[in-house]
Every structure is written in structure tokens, then in C-alpha cells.
Design a protein around this motif. Structure first.
Motif, PDB file in Angstrom:
ATOM      1  N   TRP A  85       0.835  -1.207   0.000  1.00  4.07           N
ATOM      2  CA  TRP A  85       0.000   0.000   0.000  1.00  4.07           C
ATOM      3  C   TRP A  85       0.867   1.253   0.000  1.00  4.07           C
ATOM      4  N   THR A  86       1.929   1.239   0.773  1.00  4.55           N
ATOM      5  CA  THR A  86       2.852   2.376   0.820  1.00  4.55           C
ATOM      6  C   THR A  86       3.437   2.626  -0.569  1.00  4.55           C
ATOM      7  N   GLN A  87       3.791   1.572  -1.270  1.00  9.62           N
ATOM      8  CA  GLN A  87       4.329   1.719  -2.625  1.00  9.62           C
ATOM      9  C   GLN A  87       3.279   2.290  -3.574  1.00  9.62           C
ATOM     10  N   VAL A  88       2.044   1.821  -3.447  1.00  4.49           N
ATOM     11  CA  VAL A  88       0.964   2.344  -4.297  1.00  4.49           C
ATOM     12  C   VAL A  88       0.797   3.837  -4.051  1.00  4.49           C
ATOM     13  N   GLN A  89       0.830   4.244  -2.795  1.00  3.42           N
ATOM     14  CA  GLN A  89       0.705   5.672  -2.484  1.00  3.42           C
ATOM     15  C   GLN A  89       1.874   6.464  -3.068  1.00  3.42           C
ATOM     16  N   GLU A  90       3.060   5.909  -3.029  1.00  6.73           N
ATOM     17  CA  GLU A  90       4.222   6.586  -3.617  1.00  6.73           C
ATOM     18  C   GLU A  90       4.077   6.729  -5.122  1.00  6.73           C
ATOM     19  N   HIS A  91       3.487   5.746  -5.775  1.00  7.88           N
ATOM     20  CA  HIS A  91       3.254   5.812  -7.224  1.00  7.88           C
ATOM     21  C   HIS A  91       2.290   6.934  -7.582  1.00  7.88           C
ATOM     22  N   VAL A 107      -6.854  -3.945  -3.128  1.00  3.04           N
ATOM     23  CA  VAL A 107      -8.022  -4.203  -2.273  1.00  3.04           C
ATOM     24  C   VAL A 107      -8.666  -5.534  -2.666  1.00  3.04           C
ATOM     25  N   ILE A 108      -8.782  -5.786  -3.952  1.00  2.00           N
ATOM     26  CA  ILE A 108      -9.379  -7.043  -4.420  1.00  2.00           C
ATOM     27  C   ILE A 108      -8.519  -8.238  -4.004  1.00  2.00           C
ATOM     28  N   ARG A 109      -7.204  -8.110  -4.086  1.00  2.62           N
ATOM     29  CA  ARG A 109      -6.317  -9.206  -3.660  1.00  2.62           C
ATOM     30  C   ARG A 109      -6.467  -9.495  -2.172  1.00  2.62           C
ATOM     31  N   TYR A 167     -10.182   4.121  -0.988  1.00  2.00           N
ATOM     32  CA  TYR A 167      -9.656   2.749  -1.021  1.00  2.00           C
ATOM     33  C   TYR A 167      -8.907   2.431   0.271  1.00  2.00           C
ATOM     34  N   ARG A 168      -8.150   3.402   0.761  1.00  4.62           N
ATOM     35  CA  ARG A 168      -7.374   3.171   1.980  1.00  4.62           C
ATOM     36  C   ARG A 168      -8.281   2.836   3.163  1.00  4.62           C
ATOM     37  N   ALA A 169      -9.434   3.485   3.260  1.00  4.13           N
ATOM     38  CA  ALA A 169     -10.347   3.219   4.380  1.00  4.13           C
ATOM     39  C   ALA A 169     -10.750   1.745   4.415  1.00  4.13           C
TER      40      ALA A 169
END
Length: 184
Positions: A85-91, A107-109, A167-169
Motif C-alpha cells: 500500500w505504501t508503494q501504491v501511495q508513492e506511485h 483491495v481485491i487481492r 480505497y485506503r479506508a
């Protein structure tokens, strides 16, 4: 007083009592579902056209949910997902459109790894509504932005940022072990 007269009094009284008990049971079930599902209850009522239909729908969701083989994620898996998730936010900084798609896929995974069926968005929403009714609106709004983005890039950067927050929630709630007392 004759037996016929007694029966003529007792049977209607018993029927009235049974009707009252059934009415009370339906009312209590309705209130319990309303409390458990929150705003999701109102959506079901509007979608299904009334409280009885909403009660049936939400009760059906609970029954289906009980049949799913749901489980918590091991601590190491939760940590790994948190790092992803941290990587996704960085992207998001350089590629917001792609990051929202990555957030949706992540989220689906997580849902799949927890045991939720993930083939259809509407079914995912129904399944999530039983345990995650409070964050479902976040998921719907994030998904709407992501779908719009996929259909022609119509989402603004601010809408994409909002989708990431939404999505984060749900993501964070899916990672929280049951009984941890943590509520996002």
C-alpha cells in the motif's frame, strides 16, 4: 360457560397474541439490521422498495456471508500488504491514474486472500456489507472514480486523490484482525 364460548374467546386472543409476537419479532429484526448495516440499510430499502424487502435482502446477505470461508490474514501477510500500500501511495505522486488502478487491484487481492469472492463488484459490495458496512460508501466512491478513469480518463487529480483515500479506508479495515478493537 360452554366449551364453544371459551374457544370463541381463546382462539381469537391467541391469534392476536401470535400476531403481536410476530410483529414484535419483525420489528426487532428490522431494528437490528438497521443498526448493523447503518446507511447500507437505507440504500437497500431504497433499492428494494421498502423495509420488508430490505430486511429480506440484508438477512440474505448475512446468510451468504456466514457460508463464506472468511479468515484473518497472518501478521506477515498483513505487513506485506501494508508495504505494498505504501508503494501504491508513492506511485500516486508520478502516476495518479495508475496508482488508483493499483489500489483497486490491491483491495481485491486482500479480499480474495481473506476468502471473499471477488469476480463481480456488486457481489463484493453485498458480501462486504455484512462486516464492513461503515466503509462501503468509501469503496463505492473509489470504484466509481476508477471506472470513470478507465473509460476515458475523466477523473481529475483531486478525484483520484479522493479515490485513494476511499480505497485506503476499506484496505485498512480489511487488514485489521477481528477483536483488535481498532476501527478505521
Amino acid at each position: 360457560m360452554s366449551t364453544g364460548t371459551l374457544l370463541a374467546i381463546i382462539i381469537p386472543c391467541a391469534l392476536v397474541l401470535i400476531a403481536l409476537l410476530v410483529g414484535l419479532w419483525l420489528f426487532l429484526r428490522h431494528r437490528r439490521l438497521q443498526h448493523e448495516f447503518g446507511s447500507e440499510y437505507e440504500l437497500a430499502r431504497d433499492e428494494k422498495g421498502g423495509t420488508l424487502a430490505a430486511d429480506r435482502e440484508l438477512h440474505s446477505r448475512k446468510q451468504r456471508h456466514d457460508e463464506l470461508d472468511l479468515h484473518e490474514l497472518p501478521a506477515e501477510t498483513r505487513r506485506s500488504y501494508a508495504q505494498e500500500w505504501t508503494q501504491v501511495q508513492e506511485h500516486f505522486v508520478d502516476r495518479p491514474e495508475q496508482a488508483v488502478g493499483e489500489a483497486d487491484a490491491l483491495v481485491i487481492r486482500v479480499m480474495r486472500d481473506r476468502g471473499y469472492p471477488t469476480e463481480d463488484f456488486e457481489q463484493r459490495v453485498r458480501d462486504l456489507s455484512v462486516e464492513h458496512a461503515q466503509t462501503l460508501d468509501h469503496y463505492r466512491r473509489a470504484h466509481e472514480v476508477q471506472v470513470r478513469q478507465n473509460r476515458g480518463g475523466a477523473a481529475t487529480t483531486e478525484e483520484l486523490r479522493g479515490a485513494m483515500v476511499h480505497y485506503r479506508a476499506l484496505f485498512e479495515e480489511l487488514l485489521v484482525p477481528a477483536g483488535s478493537g481498532r476501527k478505521e
